[in-house]
Design an enzyme around this catalytic site. Structure first.
Site, mmCIF file in Angstrom:
data_model
loop_
_atom_site.group_PDB
_atom_site.id
_atom_site.type_symbol
_atom_site.label_atom_id
_atom_site.label_comp_id
_atom_site.label_asym_id
_atom_site.label_seq_id
_atom_site.Cartn_x
_atom_site.Cartn_y
_atom_site.Cartn_z
ATOM 1 N N THR A 101 0.929 -1.126 0.119
ATOM 2 C CA THR A 101 -0.150 -0.301 -0.174
ATOM 3 C C THR A 101 0.764 1.169 0.127
ATOM 4 O O THR A 101 1.892 1.262 0.630
ATOM 5 C CB THR A 101 -1.052 0.022 1.356
ATOM 6 O OG1 THR A 101 -1.623 1.336 1.450
ATOM 7 C CG2 THR A 101 -0.121 -0.148 2.449
ATOM 8 N N TYR A 107 -1.780 -0.525 10.986
ATOM 9 C CA TYR A 107 -2.345 -1.299 9.743
ATOM 10 C C TYR A 107 -0.948 -1.028 8.775
ATOM 11 O O TYR A 107 -0.294 -1.956 8.328
ATOM 12 C CB TYR A 107 -3.500 -0.701 8.988
ATOM 13 C CG TYR A 107 -3.424 -1.246 7.612
ATOM 14 C CD1 TYR A 107 -3.667 -2.373 7.104
ATOM 15 C CD2 TYR A 107 -3.165 -0.052 6.468
ATOM 16 C CE1 TYR A 107 -3.404 -2.630 5.753
ATOM 17 C CE2 TYR A 107 -3.305 -0.380 5.297
ATOM 18 C CZ TYR A 107 -3.592 -1.707 4.636
ATOM 19 O OH TYR A 107 -3.438 -1.947 3.422
HETATM 20 P P1 NAD Z 1 -9.757 -7.295 2.065
HETATM 21 O O1 NAD Z 1 -9.734 -6.970 3.263
HETATM 22 O O2 NAD Z 1 -10.859 -7.190 1.399
HETATM 23 O O3 NAD Z 1 -9.311 -8.902 1.740
HETATM 24 C C1 NAD Z 1 -8.391 -9.372 2.452
HETATM 25 C C2 NAD Z 1 -8.605 -11.093 2.168
HETATM 26 O O4 NAD Z 1 -7.269 -11.602 3.122
HETATM 27 C C3 NAD Z 1 -9.879 -11.602 2.757
HETATM 28 O O5 NAD Z 1 -10.423 -12.587 1.721
HETATM 29 C C4 NAD Z 1 -9.539 -12.409 4.121
HETATM 30 O O6 NAD Z 1 -10.447 -13.534 4.366
HETATM 31 C C5 NAD Z 1 -8.154 -12.873 3.697
HETATM 32 N N1 NAD Z 1 -7.200 -13.192 4.918
HETATM 33 C C6 NAD Z 1 -7.348 -12.408 6.033
HETATM 34 N N2 NAD Z 1 -6.440 -12.905 6.910
HETATM 35 C C7 NAD Z 1 -5.857 -14.110 6.411
HETATM 36 C C8 NAD Z 1 -5.067 -15.038 6.805
HETATM 37 N N3 NAD Z 1 -4.419 -15.095 8.055
HETATM 38 N N4 NAD Z 1 -4.934 -16.190 5.812
HETATM 39 C C9 NAD Z 1 -5.571 -16.302 4.669
HETATM 40 N N5 NAD Z 1 -6.206 -15.414 4.258
HETATM 41 C C10 NAD Z 1 -6.434 -14.440 5.010
HETATM 42 O O7 NAD Z 1 -8.625 -6.548 1.379
HETATM 43 P P2 NAD Z 1 -8.318 -5.785 -0.113
HETATM 44 O O8 NAD Z 1 -8.857 -4.443 0.060
HETATM 45 O O9 NAD Z 1 -8.570 -6.758 -0.913
HETATM 46 O O10 NAD Z 1 -6.780 -5.866 0.072
HETATM 47 C C11 NAD Z 1 -5.929 -6.912 -0.503
HETATM 48 C C12 NAD Z 1 -4.306 -6.427 -0.178
HETATM 49 O O11 NAD Z 1 -4.148 -5.257 -0.925
HETATM 50 C C13 NAD Z 1 -4.183 -6.135 1.154
HETATM 51 O O12 NAD Z 1 -2.834 -6.575 1.420
HETATM 52 C C14 NAD Z 1 -3.846 -4.693 1.273
HETATM 53 O O13 NAD Z 1 -2.823 -4.216 2.346
HETATM 54 C C15 NAD Z 1 -3.577 -4.317 -0.083
HETATM 55 N N6 NAD Z 1 -4.109 -2.875 -0.671
HETATM 56 C C16 NAD Z 1 -5.528 -2.899 -0.662
HETATM 57 C C17 NAD Z 1 -5.945 -1.499 -1.059
HETATM 58 C C18 NAD Z 1 -7.252 -1.095 -0.946
HETATM 59 O O14 NAD Z 1 -7.702 0.073 -1.507
HETATM 60 N N7 NAD Z 1 -8.356 -1.820 -0.701
HETATM 61 C C19 NAD Z 1 -4.919 -0.414 -1.560
HETATM 62 C C20 NAD Z 1 -3.515 -0.815 -1.728
HETATM 63 C C21 NAD Z 1 -3.221 -2.040 -1.110
HETATM 64 O O1 DAU Z 2 -4.148 3.970 0.376
HETATM 65 C C1 DAU Z 2 -4.569 2.493 0.166
HETATM 66 C C2 DAU Z 2 -5.215 2.084 1.775
HETATM 67 O O2 DAU Z 2 -6.355 2.447 1.228
HETATM 68 C C3 DAU Z 2 -5.264 0.785 1.530
HETATM 69 O O3 DAU Z 2 -3.964 0.097 1.934
HETATM 70 C C4 DAU Z 2 -6.198 0.171 2.831
HETATM 71 O O4 DAU Z 2 -6.219 -1.375 2.775
HETATM 72 C C5 DAU Z 2 -7.601 0.556 2.352
HETATM 73 O O5 DAU Z 2 -8.469 0.178 3.380
HETATM 74 C C6 DAU Z 2 -7.711 2.113 2.081
HETATM 75 O O6 DAU Z 2 -7.480 2.988 3.383
HETATM 76 P P1 DAU Z 2 -8.187 4.074 3.821
HETATM 77 O O7 DAU Z 2 -8.166 4.186 5.304
HETATM 78 O O8 DAU Z 2 -7.614 5.292 2.977
HETATM 79 O O9 DAU Z 2 -9.466 3.881 3.299
HETATM 80 P P2 DAU Z 2 -11.124 3.993 3.792
HETATM 81 O O10 DAU Z 2 -12.088 3.497 3.012
HETATM 82 O O11 DAU Z 2 -11.023 3.158 5.238
HETATM 83 O O12 DAU Z 2 -11.282 5.499 4.346
HETATM 84 C C7 DAU Z 2 -10.992 6.391 2.972
HETATM 85 C C8 DAU Z 2 -10.867 7.781 3.516
HETATM 86 O O13 DAU Z 2 -12.197 8.166 3.951
HETATM 87 C C9 DAU Z 2 -10.236 8.028 4.785
HETATM 88 O O14 DAU Z 2 -9.297 9.344 4.653
HETATM 89 C C10 DAU Z 2 -11.008 7.858 6.004
HETATM 90 C C11 DAU Z 2 -12.539 8.565 5.616
HETATM 91 N N1 DAU Z 2 -13.607 7.848 6.017
HETATM 92 C C12 DAU Z 2 -13.711 6.462 6.173
HETATM 93 C C13 DAU Z 2 -14.995 5.918 6.711
HETATM 94 C C14 DAU Z 2 -14.729 4.246 6.578
HETATM 95 C C15 DAU Z 2 -14.592 8.648 6.367
HETATM 96 O O15 DAU Z 2 -14.464 10.027 6.342
HETATM 97 N N2 DAU Z 2 -15.817 7.925 6.787
HETATM 98 C C16 DAU Z 2 -15.924 6.652 6.955
HETATM 99 O O16 DAU Z 2 -16.930 6.415 7.311
#
Ligand code: NAD
Ligand code: DAU
Length: 360
Positions: free
Chosen positions: A139, A164
């Site tokens: 991330t 995180y």
């Molecule tokens: P998510 O929380 O939607 O999914 C995580 C998945 O991992 C789930 O299916 C969960 O069951 C599985 N998991 C958790 N713990 C586990 C374990 N111990 N063993 C096996 N499986 C396990 O997450 P996401 O948003 O899809 O993110 C995926 C990856 O991408 C993460 O590594 C996150 O840090 C990274 N990432 C996410 C974002 C974002 O915006 N969502 C951005 C940049 C990087």
């Molecule tokens: O930047 C990459 C990251 O983006 C990933 O690594 C994380 O896994 C992913 O969850 C995301 O993190 P953020 O904390 O940025 O995402 P989130 O959707 O939780 O929040 C986005 C922004 O919105 C953040 O500034 C917090 C704000 N927020 C979030 C929630 C859930 C609100 O204002 N209200 C809310 O209810």
């Protein structure tokens, strides 16, 4: 060292989470020659229902298990002949890491270490390293928070500020250490905020969509001026394929959408999109009136913005979807798939595993 994906057996960890599901779907749709081994613990964030239509695909094998289980990991490498790992599995929600950091250390740090060990033993001890790839999905939050100007590049100093991001930074360091110490063929991607289909409704965009459709309050943290750089999930998945196939091992690649937006602007846009598409709710008030400014997240990072120049210059990747196109697809998807959201919110999605596997 460059690798092609042809005829590979790919271990996808976390393939039932938001990005993992989109990635597995992309691979199965676009590649005829790959085997996908999908390892997921099915935590609250894992949803097998999201794989409906592809779970039984002949080139997809789902295994319920924990990345922190070394015996399971060793067995998977050997039994399936894994030559590629794409590691998504993680605890991913910043708010949960503030209230419950333990699981973040366990899964994100120890789990990544366990996978690295599995790859080291199976690939390096048997001289297979050259044809293998371990891609660690990370991330932009490892870089900390930006002021009003500037961008994260691959050389920005790590400065994680939430449990995180500290756990993800730690896992990145382990991945690099395995490259420098053992020569494990690793790649790291650091991506900005994703949005799109199948995202768990604790994250900003699906949470706002669900609440707005139910006439509930739309919580915006602090003054709503925090900035995120949004990327449509399909673009992220395509970037990962590009890095897997053409990235230089030992290197990290930033992935971002060139889409910096204030949270309040994203929330207002979603309200306007729903009003235009569905008309005003029964009370005749625009959905924006549901916006509620709430207490700020502890340690809330102010601004993220990615310089994605390296992946563009070196690998020719850039996002295909504009924010407007991606948001339209996202809103349409959530409106067309209300059952998916309902089953997440009432918890019935967690019975899907029993339905699909334990009753067979
Ligand atoms: P998510 O929380 O939607 O999914 C995580 C998945 O991992 C789930 O299916 C969960 O069951 C599985 N998991 C958790 N713990 C586990 C374990 N111990 N063993 C096996 N499986 C396990 O997450 P996401 O948003 O899809 O993110 C995926 C990856 O991408 C993460 O590594 C996150 O840090 C990274 N990432 C996410 C974002 C974002 O915006 N969502 C951005 C940049 C990087
Ligand atoms: O930047 C990459 C990251 O983006 C990933 O690594 C994380 O896994 C992913 O969850 C995301 O993190 P953020 O904390 O940025 O995402 P989130 O959707 O939780 O929040 C986005 C922004 O919105 C953040 O500034 C917090 C704000 N927020 C979030 C929630 C859930 C609100 O204002 N209200 C809310 O209810």
């Amino acid at each position: 060292m460059r690798g092609e994906l042809m005829n590979k057996t790919i271990l996808v960890t976390g393939g039932c989470g938001f990005i993992g599901v989109n990635f597995v779907r992309l691979l199965l749709e676009t590649r005829q020659d790959l085997q996908v081994i999908n390892l997921d613990k099915l935590t609250y964030a894992g949803n097998l229902q999201s794989l409906e239509g592809v779970a039984d695909h002949p080139r997809h094998t789902f295994i319920r298990g924990d990345i922190c289980d070394p015996e399971l990991i060793d067995a998977l490498f050997t039994e399936h002949g894994i030559d590629t790992v794409v590691h998504f599995a993680a605890e991913s929600h910043v708010d949960r890491s503030i209230t419950d950091p333990d699981t973040f250390v366990r899964t994100n740090v120890f789990g990544t270490f366990t996978l690295l060990e599995g790859a080291r033993k199976y690939w390096l001890d048997q001289g297979k390293g050259n044809n293998c790839r371990f891609l660690h999905v990370s991330t932009d939050e490892v870089y900390g928070s930006l002021g009003k100007t500037g961008y994260f590049t691959e050389t920005t100093r790590y400065d994680p500020r939430s449990p995180y991001s500290a756990s993800k930074a730690s896992s990145d360091h382990f991945v690099r250490a395995y490259f420098h110490t053992y020569g494990l063929p690793v790649l790291i991607t650091n991506c900005s905020n994703n949005y799109g289909p199948y995202q768990f409704p604790e994250k900003l965009i699906p949470l706002i969509l669900n609440n707005a459709l139910q006439g509930k309050a739309l919580p915006v943290y602090g003054d709503g001026g925090n900035v995120r750089d949004w990327l449509y999930v399909r673009d992220h998945c395509e970037a990962i394929v590009r890095v897997l196939e053409h990235g230089q091992t030992g290197e990290a690649y930033n992935i971002g959408g060139h889409n910096e937006k204030k949270n309040i602007d994203v929330v207002e846009l979603l309200c306007d999109m729903l009003d235009t598409k569905l008309g005003l709710p029964e009370n005749g008030k625009p959905r924006k009136t549901l916006i509620t400014m709430v207490k700020d997240r502890l340690g809330h990072d102010r601004r993220y913005a990615i310089d994605a120049g390296k992946i563009d210059r070196e690998l020719g990747w850039r996002p295909k979807y504009t924010f407007e196109q991606g948001m339209k697809k996202t809103v349409d998807w959530y409106l067309e798939n209300k059952k998916w959201s309902e089953s997440v919110m009432d918890g019935s999605y967690q019975q899907y595993y029993t339905k699909m596997y334990e009753q067979k």
